[in-house]
Scaffold this motif. Structure first.
Motif, PDB file in Angstrom:
ATOM      1  N   LEU A 119       0.851   6.017  -8.809  1.00 61.54           N
ATOM      2  CA  LEU A 119      -0.213   5.413  -9.261  1.00 61.54           C
ATOM      3  C   LEU A 119      -1.463   5.888  -8.592  1.00 61.54           C
ATOM      4  N   ARG A 120      -1.278   6.186  -7.309  1.00 58.37           N
ATOM      5  CA  ARG A 120      -2.637   6.465  -6.606  1.00 58.37           C
ATOM      6  C   ARG A 120      -3.166   7.922  -7.197  1.00 58.37           C
ATOM      7  N   LYS A 121      -2.457   8.630  -7.910  1.00 59.14           N
ATOM      8  CA  LYS A 121      -2.951   9.860  -8.591  1.00 59.14           C
ATOM      9  C   LYS A 121      -4.113   9.171  -9.713  1.00 59.14           C
ATOM     10  N   ARG A 122      -3.915   8.079 -10.106  1.00 61.05           N
ATOM     11  CA  ARG A 122      -4.728   7.681 -11.231  1.00 61.05           C
ATOM     12  C   ARG A 122      -5.703   6.469 -11.025  1.00 61.05           C
ATOM     13  N   PHE A 123      -5.275   5.577  -9.686  1.00 59.41           N
ATOM     14  CA  PHE A 123      -5.910   4.514  -9.435  1.00 59.41           C
ATOM     15  C   PHE A 123      -6.436   4.346  -8.134  1.00 59.41           C
ATOM     16  N   ASN A 124      -7.254   3.496  -7.468  1.00 61.80           N
ATOM     17  CA  ASN A 124      -7.278   3.249  -6.203  1.00 61.80           C
ATOM     18  C   ASN A 124      -6.218   2.186  -5.865  1.00 61.80           C
ATOM     19  N   VAL A 125      -5.294   2.364  -5.394  1.00 64.23           N
ATOM     20  CA  VAL A 125      -4.090   1.452  -4.985  1.00 64.23           C
ATOM     21  C   VAL A 125      -4.006   1.473  -3.509  1.00 64.23           C
ATOM     22  N   PHE A 126      -3.430   0.333  -3.163  1.00 65.68           N
ATOM     23  CA  PHE A 126      -3.114  -0.145  -1.987  1.00 65.68           C
ATOM     24  C   PHE A 126      -1.484  -0.357  -1.441  1.00 65.68           C
ATOM     25  N   TYR A 127      -1.087   0.106  -0.283  1.00 64.98           N
ATOM     26  CA  TYR A 127       0.410  -0.151  -0.053  1.00 64.98           C
ATOM     27  C   TYR A 127       0.216  -1.091   1.044  1.00 64.98           C
ATOM     28  N   ASP A 128       1.096  -2.327   0.941  1.00 60.83           N
ATOM     29  CA  ASP A 128       1.280  -3.028   2.143  1.00 60.83           C
ATOM     30  C   ASP A 128       2.449  -3.770   2.245  1.00 60.83           C
ATOM     31  N   ASP A 129       3.151  -3.370   3.483  1.00 61.91           N
ATOM     32  CA  ASP A 129       4.760  -4.182   3.757  1.00 61.91           C
ATOM     33  C   ASP A 129       4.583  -4.967   4.917  1.00 61.91           C
ATOM     34  N   GLY A 130       3.313  -5.281   5.385  1.00 58.45           N
ATOM     35  CA  GLY A 130       3.094  -6.252   6.449  1.00 58.45           C
ATOM     36  C   GLY A 130       3.116  -7.905   6.457  1.00 58.45           C
ATOM     37  N   GLY A 131       3.917  -8.588   6.825  1.00 60.15           N
ATOM     38  CA  GLY A 131       3.785 -10.125   6.785  1.00 60.15           C
ATOM     39  C   GLY A 131       4.659 -10.521   5.552  1.00 60.15           C
ATOM     40  N   SER A 132       4.611 -11.580   5.557  1.00 63.95           N
ATOM     41  CA  SER A 132       5.175 -12.540   4.200  1.00 63.95           C
ATOM     42  C   SER A 132       4.638 -11.774   2.885  1.00 63.95           C
ATOM     43  N   ILE A 133       5.216 -12.297   1.917  1.00 63.40           N
ATOM     44  CA  ILE A 133       4.572 -11.511   0.701  1.00 63.40           C
ATOM     45  C   ILE A 133       3.429 -12.629  -0.001  1.00 63.40           C
ATOM     46  N   GLY A 134       3.294 -13.866   0.705  1.00 68.18           N
ATOM     47  CA  GLY A 134       2.473 -14.728   0.226  1.00 68.18           C
ATOM     48  C   GLY A 134       1.227 -14.347   1.084  1.00 68.18           C
ATOM     49  N   ARG A 135       1.054 -13.882   2.373  1.00 62.40           N
ATOM     50  CA  ARG A 135       0.385 -13.400   3.194  1.00 62.40           C
ATOM     51  C   ARG A 135      -0.269 -12.123   2.564  1.00 62.40           C
ATOM     52  N   ARG A 136       0.538 -11.588   2.071  1.00 62.60           N
ATOM     53  CA  ARG A 136       0.022 -10.143   1.389  1.00 62.60           C
ATOM     54  C   ARG A 136      -0.749 -10.392   0.141  1.00 62.60           C
ATOM     55  N   TYR A 137      -0.141 -11.423  -0.859  1.00 57.68           N
ATOM     56  CA  TYR A 137      -1.167 -11.688  -1.777  1.00 57.68           C
ATOM     57  C   TYR A 137      -2.312 -12.045  -1.697  1.00 57.68           C
ATOM     58  N   ARG A 138      -2.449 -13.241  -0.371  1.00 59.19           N
ATOM     59  CA  ARG A 138      -3.820 -13.681  -0.149  1.00 59.19           C
ATOM     60  C   ARG A 138      -4.826 -12.585   0.425  1.00 59.19           C
ATOM     61  N   ARG A 139      -4.223 -11.740   1.152  1.00 61.55           N
ATOM     62  CA  ARG A 139      -5.181 -10.716   1.631  1.00 61.55           C
ATOM     63  C   ARG A 139      -5.933  -9.938   0.248  1.00 61.55           C
ATOM     64  N   GLN A 140      -4.856  -9.710  -0.690  1.00 60.38           N
ATOM     65  CA  GLN A 140      -5.508  -8.891  -1.724  1.00 60.38           C
ATOM     66  C   GLN A 140      -6.386  -9.828  -2.769  1.00 60.38           C
ATOM     67  N   LEU A 142      -5.077 -23.596   0.234  1.00 57.93           N
ATOM     68  CA  LEU A 142      -6.824 -23.205  -0.135  1.00 57.93           C
ATOM     69  C   LEU A 142      -6.610 -21.835  -0.261  1.00 57.93           C
ATOM     70  N   ARG A 143      -6.997 -21.009  -1.387  1.00 58.47           N
ATOM     71  CA  ARG A 143      -7.004 -19.522  -1.349  1.00 58.47           C
ATOM     72  C   ARG A 143      -8.399 -19.151  -1.669  1.00 58.47           C
ATOM     73  N   VAL A 144      -8.955 -18.138  -0.889  1.00 58.31           N
ATOM     74  CA  VAL A 144     -10.353 -17.496  -1.072  1.00 58.31           C
ATOM     75  C   VAL A 144     -10.040 -16.560  -1.986  1.00 58.31           C
ATOM     76  N   VAL A 145     -10.681 -16.273  -3.020  1.00 59.73           N
ATOM     77  CA  VAL A 145     -10.434 -15.269  -4.001  1.00 59.73           C
ATOM     78  C   VAL A 145     -11.827 -14.401  -4.628  1.00 59.73           C
ATOM     79  N   LEU A 146     -11.674 -13.231  -4.683  1.00 56.88           N
ATOM     80  CA  LEU A 146     -12.857 -12.626  -5.581  1.00 56.88           C
ATOM     81  C   LEU A 146     -12.433 -12.317  -6.569  1.00 56.88           C
TER      82      LEU A 146
END
Ligand code: GAP
Length: 445
Positions: free
Chosen positions: A375-396, A338-342
């Motif tokens: 990218l961050r010169k143009r957009f508000n971007v975020f760098y994340d290397d913590g945890g499994s890729i699945g967890r990182r997707y869910r946080r975003q 179950l994912r929560v997404v905005l």
């Protein structure tokens, strides 16, 4: 609603004010993601009201104003709620609080807090404006108010703006700013608060053309709100009945949204007639009428107002974007979840893209960092290397980030990365040199 409030705190959208001291009633702070979301909404409003229109000027008036302003506006006499006090437990309630049994002021009036019968006073009018003192002496003569609406800053500057901008009636003045109301029954998160922001526009028109302009602005505002990506079936109009109309209004419509706690207004369009300018003319003694040189006719302009709450609009956007979805599987995630997404419109999303090295080895973090820095010169971007890729997707997903960029084993071979779409979960490979234009195309609108 609790789920949204909890997500808002968890992901850094909204925190309770002064939380470490137990919080301050109905005052909220916007965290790193919340401040971006609200700013994006305000910028979109400013762009559509001020930059895209020739006939509207911007203004940023002070919160503190001459006390006579609030006499002229009717707020000193009329901006009140009837309240009752419990003589036993000293609590205070709105007289129309549905929890009160019996009649306040009578022996059967029962306090909803302590249950004592006959302890409630008869209703008394309580003014909702916050008071403070100007200068070093705390005496009545030095008392001023924190503005309860931004509109009055526009009326008192009407002539300054008209003369300095060389506008002609019909024209408008737009403003975004803080307002304060000592609400007695605040609540529902950022829906009704004691400190909030308004986005107001006053459109000055020739008497007789106000009805037409009122309809024009009703249509424009609904179009703008739908442009935020709000589902149309969650929006409706509510016309004020005779007994609901504010003291200044000839006609008024609210735009309502179906919040988790029911249908409620978050923006009003008001035909205010000549009430405001006539009153300020009377109380200030300064002429505020307008000379229409084409027909050599003088009149006090009528006002059509569009009045939105920036916080309430932010709440509408958050409520409308919040979804819980069963996801069968996607790359990096095998089991159903179950994912929560905005599902925020990309233009409103606080973070536009997150950059992930698939694993923290094989040179992937270096490439990911380079892409992130670019990218961050143009957009508000975020760098994340913590945890499994699945967890990182869910946080975003919970942050409403529309795109996830993953640097994987193939990147070093063909200089492509995967770009994951938050809503469809589809992934496409994009050349690193094309990333900026790929994102730009999808973030527009
Ligand atoms: N100048 C007209 C005016 O202020 P209003 O209906 O009292 O009209 C306009 O307020 C908007 O301001 C509301 O639709 C709402 O979005 C916002 N607003 C008013 N009181 C608020 C409060 N206590 N907390 C949050 N937003 C509020």
């Amino acid at each position: 609603m609790e789920k949204l409030v909890s997500l808002a705190k968890r992901r850094g959208f909204v925190f309770q004010s002064s939380e470490i001291y137990g919080g301050l009633g109905s005052v909220w702070d916007y965290g790193p993601l919340g401040v971006e979301l609200k700013k994006n909404i305000k910028e979109r409003w400013w762009r559509s009201m001020v930059h895209e229109r020739e006939d509207i000027e911007g203004l940023d008036a002070a919160i503190l104003m001459h006390p006579r302003v609030w006499e002229a506006s009717g707020h000193v006499a009329g901006f009140t709620d009837p309240l009752v006090d419990c003589k036993h437990c000293k609590n205070r309630f709105r007289a129309d609080d549905p929890r009160i049994k019996g009649t306040p002021g009578q022996p059967d009036g029962q306090c909803p807090a302590c249950g004592t019968k006959g302890s409630l006073t008869a209703p008394r009018q309580f003014n909702l404006m916050f008071k403070t003192f100007m200068g070093p002496v705390e005496e009545d003569a030095a008392m001023i108010f924190m503005r309860p609406e931004t509109a009055q800053g526009i009326y008192v500057n009407y002539l300054n703006v008209l003369q300095s901008s060389r506008q002609k009636v019909p024209f408008g003045i737009a403003q975004i700013g803080k307002a304060f109301r000592n609400e007695i029954t605040p609540g529902n998160f950022i829906f009704r608060t004691r400190e909030f922001e308004q986005m107001e526009m006053q459109f000055f028109v020739k008497p007789g053309s106000d009805g037409e302009w009122f309809e024009f602005w009703r249509a424009e505002r609904m179009k703008w709100i739908q442009g935020l990506g709000i589902r149309p079936e969650k929006l409706r109009w509510h016309q004020h009945g005779k007994n609901e109309l504010a003291h200044y209004a000839k006609d008024a419509y609210d735009i309502e949204y179906e919040f988790p706690f029911g249908w409620n207004e978050f923006e009003g369009i008001h035909n205010r007639g000549d009430f405001d300018l006539s009153r300020h003319q009377e109380y200030s003694g300064k002429k505020l009428d307008y000379l229409d040189t084409t027909v050599n006719e003088r009149f006090v302009p009528n006002v059509v107002e569009t009045s939105a709450g920036a916080d309430r609009t932010t709440l509408v956007v958050l409520c409308d974007a919040y979804r819980e979805e069963a996801v069968k599987s996607e790359e990096g995630i095998e089991k159903e979840e179950l994912r929560v997404v905005l599902k925020l419109k990309p233009e409103l999303a606080p973070i536009k893209a997150a950059v992930f090295p698939l694993v923290n080895k094989d040179g992937m973090p270096d490439v990911a960092r380079r892409i992130y820095d670019d990218l961050r010169k143009r957009f508000n971007v975020f760098y994340d290397d913590g945890g499994s890729i699945g967890r990182r997707y869910r946080r975003q997903d919970e942050a409403g980030t529309p795109f996830g960029i993953t640097i994987d084993g193939q990147t070093s071979q063909d200089q492509t990365v995967t770009v994951r779409d938050r809503d469809t979960l589809k992934q496409v490979r994009v050349a690193t040199g094309q990333l900026v234009s790929h994102l730009q195309d999808r973030l527009r609108g």
